[in-house]
Design a protein around this motif. Structure first.
Motif, PDB file in Angstrom:
ATOM      1  N   LYS A 256       0.857  -1.182   0.000  1.00 51.75           N
ATOM      2  CA  LYS A 256       0.000   0.000   0.000  1.00 51.75           C
ATOM      3  C   LYS A 256       0.903   1.246   0.000  1.00 51.75           C
ATOM      4  O   LYS A 256       1.727   1.419   0.909  1.00 51.75           O
ATOM      5  CB  LYS A 256      -0.897   0.002   1.244  1.00 51.75           C
ATOM      6  CG  LYS A 256      -1.781   1.241   1.330  1.00 51.75           C
ATOM      7  CD  LYS A 256      -2.693   1.189   2.550  1.00 51.75           C
ATOM      8  CE  LYS A 256      -1.959   1.446   3.855  1.00 51.75           C
ATOM      9  NZ  LYS A 256      -1.945   2.801   4.352  1.00 51.75           N
ATOM     10  N   PHE A 257       0.807   2.067  -1.034  1.00 52.64           N
ATOM     11  CA  PHE A 257       1.628   3.276  -1.081  1.00 52.64           C
ATOM     12  C   PHE A 257       1.196   4.243   0.015  1.00 52.64           C
ATOM     13  O   PHE A 257       0.005   4.489   0.169  1.00 52.64           O
ATOM     14  CB  PHE A 257       1.442   3.979  -2.436  1.00 52.64           C
ATOM     15  CG  PHE A 257       2.353   3.458  -3.516  1.00 52.64           C
ATOM     16  CD1 PHE A 257       2.916   2.194  -3.427  1.00 52.64           C
ATOM     17  CD2 PHE A 257       2.646   4.254  -4.625  1.00 52.64           C
ATOM     18  CE1 PHE A 257       3.742   1.718  -4.426  1.00 52.64           C
ATOM     19  CE2 PHE A 257       3.475   3.781  -5.626  1.00 52.64           C
ATOM     20  CZ  PHE A 257       4.025   2.514  -5.531  1.00 52.64           C
ATOM     21  N   PRO A 258       2.130   4.798   0.789  1.00 53.03           N
ATOM     22  CA  PRO A 258       1.744   5.851   1.736  1.00 53.03           C
ATOM     23  C   PRO A 258       1.309   7.104   0.970  1.00 53.03           C
ATOM     24  O   PRO A 258       1.780   7.343  -0.141  1.00 53.03           O
ATOM     25  CB  PRO A 258       3.017   6.106   2.534  1.00 53.03           C
ATOM     26  CG  PRO A 258       4.134   5.593   1.692  1.00 53.03           C
ATOM     27  CD  PRO A 258       3.574   4.502   0.833  1.00 53.03           C
ATOM     28  N   VAL A 259       0.397   7.864   1.564  1.00 55.36           N
ATOM     29  CA  VAL A 259      -0.039   9.116   0.937  1.00 55.36           C
ATOM     30  C   VAL A 259       1.039  10.163   1.195  1.00 55.36           C
ATOM     31  O   VAL A 259       1.461  10.359   2.339  1.00 55.36           O
ATOM     32  CB  VAL A 259      -1.371   9.597   1.544  1.00 55.36           C
ATOM     33  CG1 VAL A 259      -1.877  10.816   0.778  1.00 55.36           C
ATOM     34  CG2 VAL A 259      -2.400   8.483   1.532  1.00 55.36           C
ATOM     35  N   GLY A 260       1.491  10.821   0.141  1.00 57.09           N
ATOM     36  CA  GLY A 260       2.585  11.768   0.342  1.00 57.09           C
ATOM     37  C   GLY A 260       2.355  13.101  -0.337  1.00 57.09           C
ATOM     38  O   GLY A 260       1.435  13.269  -1.134  1.00 57.09           O
ATOM     39  N   VAL A 261       3.241  14.051   0.008  1.00 54.85           N
ATOM     40  CA  VAL A 261       3.172  15.406  -0.512  1.00 54.85           C
ATOM     41  C   VAL A 261       4.226  15.569  -1.599  1.00 54.85           C
ATOM     42  O   VAL A 261       5.335  15.059  -1.462  1.00 54.85           O
ATOM     43  CB  VAL A 261       3.409  16.408   0.636  1.00 54.85           C
ATOM     44  CG1 VAL A 261       3.627  17.801   0.106  1.00 54.85           C
ATOM     45  CG2 VAL A 261       2.248  16.374   1.615  1.00 54.85           C
ATOM     46  N   GLY A 262       3.881  16.274  -2.674  1.00 55.52           N
ATOM     47  CA  GLY A 262       4.817  16.440  -3.774  1.00 55.52           C
ATOM     48  C   GLY A 262       5.162  17.881  -4.068  1.00 55.52           C
ATOM     49  O   GLY A 262       4.696  18.796  -3.379  1.00 55.52           O
ATOM     50  N   GLU A 263       5.972  18.075  -5.090  1.00 57.66           N
ATOM     51  CA  GLU A 263       6.388  19.422  -5.465  1.00 57.66           C
ATOM     52  C   GLU A 263       5.908  19.715  -6.880  1.00 57.66           C
ATOM     53  O   GLU A 263       6.013  18.871  -7.770  1.00 57.66           O
ATOM     54  CB  GLU A 263       7.911  19.522  -5.427  1.00 57.66           C
ATOM     55  CG  GLU A 263       8.392  20.947  -5.675  1.00 57.66           C
ATOM     56  CD  GLU A 263       9.883  21.042  -5.946  1.00 57.66           C
ATOM     57  OE1 GLU A 263      10.467  20.077  -6.457  1.00 57.66           O
ATOM     58  OE2 GLU A 263      10.445  22.101  -5.646  1.00 57.66           O
ATOM     59  N   ALA A 264       5.409  20.929  -7.088  1.00 59.99           N
ATOM     60  CA  ALA A 264       4.883  21.284  -8.409  1.00 59.99           C
ATOM     61  C   ALA A 264       6.013  21.656  -9.369  1.00 59.99           C
ATOM     62  O   ALA A 264       6.134  22.784  -9.821  1.00 59.99           O
ATOM     63  CB  ALA A 264       3.879  22.427  -8.288  1.00 59.99           C
ATOM     64  N   ARG A 265       6.851  20.687  -9.622  1.00 63.43           N
ATOM     65  CA  ARG A 265       7.934  20.837 -10.587  1.00 63.43           C
ATOM     66  C   ARG A 265       7.648  19.836 -11.697  1.00 63.43           C
ATOM     67  O   ARG A 265       7.125  18.753 -11.435  1.00 63.43           O
ATOM     68  CB  ARG A 265       9.261  20.517  -9.893  1.00 63.43           C
ATOM     69  CG  ARG A 265      10.493  20.769 -10.712  1.00 63.43           C
ATOM     70  CD  ARG A 265      11.719  20.273  -9.973  1.00 63.43           C
ATOM     71  NE  ARG A 265      12.027  21.027  -8.773  1.00 63.43           N
ATOM     72  CZ  ARG A 265      12.670  22.193  -8.754  1.00 63.43           C
ATOM     73  NH1 ARG A 265      13.074  22.738  -9.867  1.00 63.43           N
ATOM     74  NH2 ARG A 265      12.909  22.815  -7.631  1.00 63.43           N
ATOM     75  N   CYS A 266       7.969  20.195 -12.930  1.00 61.35           N
ATOM     76  CA  CYS A 266       7.595  19.324 -14.045  1.00 61.35           C
ATOM     77  C   CYS A 266       8.126  17.905 -13.885  1.00 61.35           C
ATOM     78  O   CYS A 266       7.458  16.945 -14.236  1.00 61.35           O
ATOM     79  CB  CYS A 266       8.053  19.947 -15.351  1.00 61.35           C
ATOM     80  SG  CYS A 266       6.998  21.342 -15.801  1.00 61.35           S
ATOM     81  N   GLN A 267       9.326  17.788 -13.325  1.00 66.01           N
ATOM     82  CA  GLN A 267       9.903  16.469 -13.104  1.00 66.01           C
ATOM     83  C   GLN A 267       8.966  15.613 -12.244  1.00 66.01           C
ATOM     84  O   GLN A 267       8.769  14.431 -12.508  1.00 66.01           O
ATOM     85  CB  GLN A 267      11.252  16.632 -12.406  1.00 66.01           C
ATOM     86  CG  GLN A 267      12.095  15.375 -12.379  1.00 66.01           C
ATOM     87  CD  GLN A 267      13.339  15.578 -11.529  1.00 66.01           C
ATOM     88  OE1 GLN A 267      13.644  16.689 -11.098  1.00 66.01           O
ATOM     89  NE2 GLN A 267      14.061  14.502 -11.291  1.00 66.01           N
TER      90      GLN A 267
END
Lengths: 322, 372
Positions: free
Chosen positions: B260-271
């Motif tokens: 089960k993937f943990p829910v995470g926070v990301g960055e609004a960068r194209c990569q």
């Protein structure tokens, strides 16, 4: 014959090449910046240049004695954090001068630690002082974890804006250091220093107190780093544990540009002072030459590399002509 | 003296002249400062062409690269209208003393305004206050300073962190175990961001923070830290992180590939956006939020500077912050699954390093901060 003459001159005045380099830098800077010779510009430049110049003096003494001190930036940071946290923006002048005194003692203590490791325990100078630099930066970070604090604005202003007889305060500091050096250089201590840096074993056999001399070079370097730290604190008026980190290698570069050989025993401190000035002036020249943003770092590095390589290149060219 | 020495000297002089020749049109800059004397006589807006200086002490980051390019772009608009000259940019990796020197050089070049992205939160204050005393408009971008008379332009870092923390808490239904990967402990931006996260989590007593570590704002370190966390807590429900470390964290999750993937926070960068779409191909239920600390605050700051220089009147009530001179720039809309497609489209013709951005228009700046 001419080549020998040039080499003799260089041997007698190791800072000659640095002086030529500085003259060129001043010339170029003055052409690009019409206000260069105004009192304000000179003072603005000198007050920023001074900390590195003092740092380079300490570094030069260690290198003359055959060692190297990679921890000067850390000592500078400790002093900066002590002043910024203990004196404070609203501290009294008396308090400031008390902590200036304590800062000098801290510098002497840090230098003694380096000296003990290198001269008494005979550890490798570069690794030892690299390790103690982390110790010193760690202490600085402990004293002041977040950038901030400060010293009274009036004292900061005293350093920033005092120009007795129209000459920047920094010039007086440098003249004092040069006078002190002149005295030291011609004392017995000075002769011992050059003997130890030139060939420690030979010096030892002729009865020179090698351990004591090596020890003392690190103490002098620690003291100079503390003075540089005081100057830096007065320049920024605040504290930052990281402030010295970029300055260590610059101090070594300044010494080398100043014609003081890494092998020890050759050179002096006038060259490194000039070297530190030149190094910082190059950045100015780039700024006033309106070099494209993306090229500034490259051009800066290129000029430094050329400055470092030029003496060798000139020798090579002259040798070939013979 | 010897001929050889003369030869050496002339060689150095030649070197100097080559250096001097590198100078593209040095005459342009010194002429600008002559103008202010006549400015008061006429309406300021038409009479004078303004020169704006930029001081940046750190170049080894995509954020700063994007910032400088955008500043040049926005300034071009004003140049075409005859309002400003070419920007005077001082940008190099340097320390506090070096940045003081940058600022002194800008003053010496007679700029009308300075935009500074400070490398030291207090060490430049004395120098910046000198600039203000000379009548130069000084704006600090991306980092709030407490210097007298210096304007600040930036986002509310705490609000920024709260956005993604709130999303995380709601997505997890207000309960479960999480880990936090922070930037440099003690760095002012990191401190307020973590305060924001703590404030959000305080509302969700059933959410448990198992561990917290620094990823040093570095993608590779973030990945390493996340790998360690996944090994230590295989049943982790979620994670909170910030900036470039988010890409590393997601890559660590993909490498570990838990059931089960943990829910995470990301960055609004194209990569990150591209990585997100790749993950969707194999895990259609995957969800995250991508937020950006956008470089567009700096060009927005440039617009504020230009309008101030032109004598437009500020609405002081719109300002806040530590010295009461801070412009708080609205956050860029976060990317969630609802608007992911827009981000994907935007990223198609952008480099991987591009941060999803927003530069306020001149009109928006006028409406938001100036008296109508």
């Amino acid at each position: 014959m001419n080549r020998r003459r040039w080499n003799q001159l260089l041997l007698r005045y190791p800072f000659l090449f640095a002086l030529i380099l500085l003259s060129v830098a001043i010339l170029v800077n003055a052409i690009l910046q019409p206000t260069f010779f105004t009192r304000e510009s000179l003072n603005n430049n000198m007050r920023v240049f001074l900390p590195l110049m003092i740092l380079a003096v300490g570094q030069a003494v260690v290198i003359l004695g055959g060692g190297i001190d990679i921890s000067v930036g850390g000592i500078l940071s400790i002093v900066n954090t002590i002043l910024a946290t203990q004196v404070g923006l609203n501290g009294s002048p008396e308090k400031m001068w008390i902590y200036v005194g304590l800062s000098l003692l801290a510098g002497l203590a840090a230098g003694s630690l380096n000296g003990f490791f290198v001269s008494v325990l005979r550890l490798q100078p570069i690794i030892t002082t690299y390790a103690t630099s982390f110790l010193f930066f760690g202490i600085a970070l402990y004293i002041l974890p977040n950038p901030g604090g400060g010293i009274p604005q009036a004292i900061s202003g005293l350093y920033r804006n005092t120009t007795p007889l129209g000459i920047p305060l920094a010039i007086y500091v440098i003249v004092l250091i040069l006078l002190g050096w002149y005295y030291l250089r011609h004392s017995r201590y000075g002769r011992y220093l050059y003997a130890v840096g030139g060939k420690a074993e030979a010096a030892y056999e002729t009865g020179v107190p090698v351990v004591g001399i090596q020890f003392s070079t690190y103490v002098i370097s620690g003291l100079m780093a503390a003075i540089a730290g005081i100057a830096m604190s007065m320049l920024t008026g605040s504290g930052n544990a990281d402030i010295g980190s970029a300055m260590t290698l610059n101090s070594v570069t300044a010494v080398v540009i100043g014609g003081t050989a890494f092998s020890g025993g050759v050179g002096g401190i006038a060259g490194p002072i000039i070297g530190a000035m030149t190094l910082q002036m190059i950045m100015n020249i780039i700024s006033f030459a309106n070099i494209d943003t993306w090229w500034q770092t490259f051009v800066n590095a290129l000029i430094i590399v050329i400055a470092l390589a030029l003496p060798g290149l000139l020798n090579l060219i002259q040798g070939r002509k013979k | 003296m010897s001929k050889k020495l003369f030869g050496v000297l002339s060689a150095i002089l030649l070197f100097a002249m080559v250096l001097g020749a590198c100078t593209p049109a040095p005459a342009a800059a010194p002429e600008a400062p002559a103008a202010p004397a006549e400015a008061p006589a006429q309406p300021a807006a038409e009479a004078k062409v303004f020169t704006i200086g930029i001081s940046n002490s750190f170049i080894s980051s995509e954020y700063r690269t994007q910032m400088i390019s955008e500043l040049q772009e926005v300034n071009k608009e004003y140049m075409d209208q005859g309002i400003t000259t070419e920007l005077v940019i001082e940008s190099a990796d340097t320390d506090t003393a070096g940045q003081i020197q940058q600022l002194q050089n800008l003053m010496s070049k007679g700029v009308d305004a300075i935009l500074v992205n400070p490398g030291d939160v207090t060490g430049l204050n004395a120098t910046l206050e000198e600039a203000v005393a000379k009548g130069i408009l000084v704006i600090s971008v991306d980092q709030e300073l407490a210097a007298n008379g210096v304007y600040n332009v930036g986002i509310d870092q705490k609000e920024w962190a709260k956005t993604s923390a709130q999303w995380l808490a709601e997505k997890m239904g207000g309960k479960g175990s999480i880990v936090e990967i922070e930037g440099f402990p003690g760095h002012p931006a990191n401190v307020v961001r973590m305060e924001g996260v703590d404030e959000v989590l305080a509302n969700y007593p059933e959410m448990q923070v198992l561990a917290k570590d620094t990823g040093k704002w570095d993608e590779a370190t973030g990945q390493q830290v996340m790998s360690n966390f996944l090994a230590a807590y295989p049943t982790l429900d979620g994670y909170w992180t910030q900036d470039g470390m988010a890409i590393g964290a997601l890559q660590a999750v993909l490498a570990a590939n838990p059931a089960k993937f943990p829910v995470g926070v990301g960055e609004a960068r194209c990569q990150f956006i591209n990585l997100w779409t790749e993950v969707l191909a194999t895990h259609p239920d995957f969800e995250t939020i991508a937020v950006a600390n956008h470089p567009g605050v700096s060009p927005t700051g440039l617009r504020i500077a230009v309008n101030l220089l032109m004598g437009k009147k500020l609405d002081e009530s719109k300002l806040g912050g530590t010295n009461g001179l801070s412009f708080v720039i609205p956050l860029v809309t976060a990317v969630t699954k609802d608007n992911l497609q827009d981000a994907v489209t935007l990223c198609q013709d952008k480099p991987e390093t591009y941060l999803i951005d927003n530069i306020m228009t001149d009109q928006e700046v006028l409406d938001a901060y100036f008296v109508k």
